[in-house]
Design an enzyme around this catalytic site. Structure first.
Site, PDB file in Angstrom:
ATOM      1  N   HIS A  10       0.813  -1.215   0.000  1.00 54.40           N
ATOM      2  CA  HIS A  10       0.000   0.000   0.000  1.00 54.40           C
ATOM      3  C   HIS A  10       0.850   1.270   0.000  1.00 54.40           C
ATOM      4  CE1 HIS A  10      -3.230  -2.743   0.506  1.00 54.40           C
ATOM      5  NE2 HIS A  10      -2.857  -3.103   1.716  1.00 54.40           N
ATOM      6  N   CYS A  42      -7.134  -6.982   3.836  1.00 53.09           N
ATOM      7  CA  CYS A  42      -8.393  -6.900   4.578  1.00 53.09           C
ATOM      8  C   CYS A  42      -9.514  -7.650   3.855  1.00 53.09           C
ATOM      9  CB  CYS A  42      -8.799  -5.448   4.793  1.00 53.09           C
ATOM     10  SG  CYS A  42      -8.963  -4.500   3.269  1.00 53.09           S
TER      11      CYS A  42
END
Length: 445
Positions: A10, A42
């Site tokens: 990320h 996630c």
């Protein structure tokens, strides 16, 4: 200008994309030891539970997209060493099995984190797996399809989401944690009691306040988990104990916290000139206590990665810190939190109080309405808000973002109580429930 980036999840992806746009003449090289980038971990539970059928939707970028930006994208390349005095990197081409050296003018460290694997007896048995990246998700799906009994160790967000996903697939599931409550870092007992009741109602076995002591196996495969309070037969174990910063390359070269998280200032600069860091490899500035701490969240990572690019040449955009804001859906419960619980605040030495309200989310003259339960945590003397938790069956979790902003801006109960929120009977009451909670806090004070 040569920009080297180590790691591309990320934070790395955000740093690279923004740097490529801001510095079109720069020579940008990224080294990533995996064969994919930007995987949203996630989403593992959603993928495992079959709620997401196409895993490609869990990626928001690709090596090809970085190449289109002019980035020298070296996938399956592992950085073996970093000499920050000489500004050199030692890299191994994993597929080509060869090593070479590279130099940089600006270095961006986005090496992320890795799951904790404590030295428990039997941990090397087959069918004890981690839950972090895309490869792990595929292994979990393959092995869980063949398993009838599954044990998940660690009752944080990932562990709780996984047990729900496995139960949705009809598996016999046990969740083990050393703490007395699930999600105890994020929620107070009232909310964890509700969450635990929802899991138990669906047949999930909670083995809390128990420490795993060993694993036993049959023919090299795990068959039993032994804790200090019981034994649990299983076909598959998922470790979700926590994460550690993946920063061994830079030990004794940059300032770190005790756990290895790199300390950065508000412009993402490390203690070494021209060396920046972002994401799960770093400590973040936690606004409720104004201190550096380790909070590995994707939201923190993308913000920090973006800031690295904007501050690469000179400090321009200041990092505003974080409240550790997060949310989770457990069956029909929508739960979100930000900042500190009352217990966590007291452990930090803050003198706090809290107030909880339960209110209908919109006027009772409407055809239907739902209860929302909101807790505010605040300092007694200053009335500064330092935390909040929300629970409801209707999805009102975005409201916790409003309180996150309040904490970030050091707002007090009176300020939040009188903040201007719109009123429309389809959505809320003349006094929004956030206003009402702050008013109740003022009354309590």
């Amino acid at each position: 200008m040569k920009i080297a980036v180590i790691g591309c999840t990320h934070a790395g992806t955000a740093a690279i994309v923004n740097a490529a746009k801001l510095y079109p003449d720069a020579e940008i090289t990224v080294y990533e030891r995996n064969n994919n980038i930007s995987f949203l971990s996630c989403g593992i539970a959603l993928y495992v539970g079959g709620f997401v059928e196409d895993p490609n939707g869990l990626f928001y970028s690709s090596p090809e997209k970085l190449v289109e930006l002019g980035v020298d994208t070296k996938m399956e390349h592992e950085v073996l060493g970093a000499d920050l005095d000489r500004r050199t990197l030692l890299i191994r081409d994993i597929k080509g099995n060869k090593e070479f050296e590279d130099t940089y003018d600006k270095l961006i460290i986005t090496t992320g984190s890795w799951p904790l694997t404590p030295p428990i007896k039997g941990i090397d048995l087959e069918n004890i797996v981690l839950s972090k990246n895309f490869d792990h998700s595929n292994v979990i799906i393959e092995k869980s399809d063949k398993a009838e009994r599954i044990v998940v160790i660690g009752a944080g967000y990932i562990g709780v989401e996984l047990v729900e996903a496995f139960r949705h697939k009809g598996k016999e599931v046990t969740l083990i944690d050393a703490e007395e409550r699930i999600l105890s870092k994020y929620l107070d007992k009232d909310n964890t009691d509700a969450a635990e009741a929802a899991l138990k109602a669906e047949g999930i076995n909670l083995a809390l306040n128990q420490t795993v002591q060993s694993f036993e196996g049959t023919e090299g495969k795990v068959s039993k988990v032994i804790t200090d309070k019981g034994e649990y037969e299983t076909d598959l174990v998922i470790l979700c104990i926590g994460f550690r910063p993946n920063t061994g390359l830079f030990k004794d070269q940059v300032e770190m916290l005790g756990n290895g998280a790199i300390v950065v200032d508000r412009y993402m600069r490390t203690s070494r000139e021209d060396v920046f860091a972002a994401g799960d490899s770093c400590a973040v500035i936690f606004n409720p206590t104004d201190s550096s701490r380790y909070i590995p969240l994707a939201t923190n990572a993308v913000r920090m990665g973006t800031l690295v690019a904007k501050n690469l040449m000179e400090p321009q955009v200041r990092y505003m810190g974080t409240q550790g804001t997060s949310g989770i859906k457990i069956y029909d419960l929508n739960i979100a939190s930000t900042g500190l619980t009352a217990a966590a605040a007291e452990s930090e030495g803050l003198i706090v109080d809290s107030v909880t309200i339960e209110e209908n989310h919109r006027p009772e003259f409407m055809p239907d309405f739902e209860k929302v339960r909101l807790t505010l945590v605040f300092e007694k003397e200053s009335q500064r808000i330092v935390g909040a938790q929300l629970r409801s069956k209707i999805d009102l979790t975005q409201s916790i973002n409003t309180i996150s902003v309040a904490i970030q801006n050091h707002m007090t109960l009176p300020e939040l109580a009188l903040t201007d929120f719109f009123f429309q009977p389809h959505y809320n009451k003349p006094w929004n429930f956030i206003n009402q909670a702050a008013l109740a806090g003022m009354d309590k004070v």
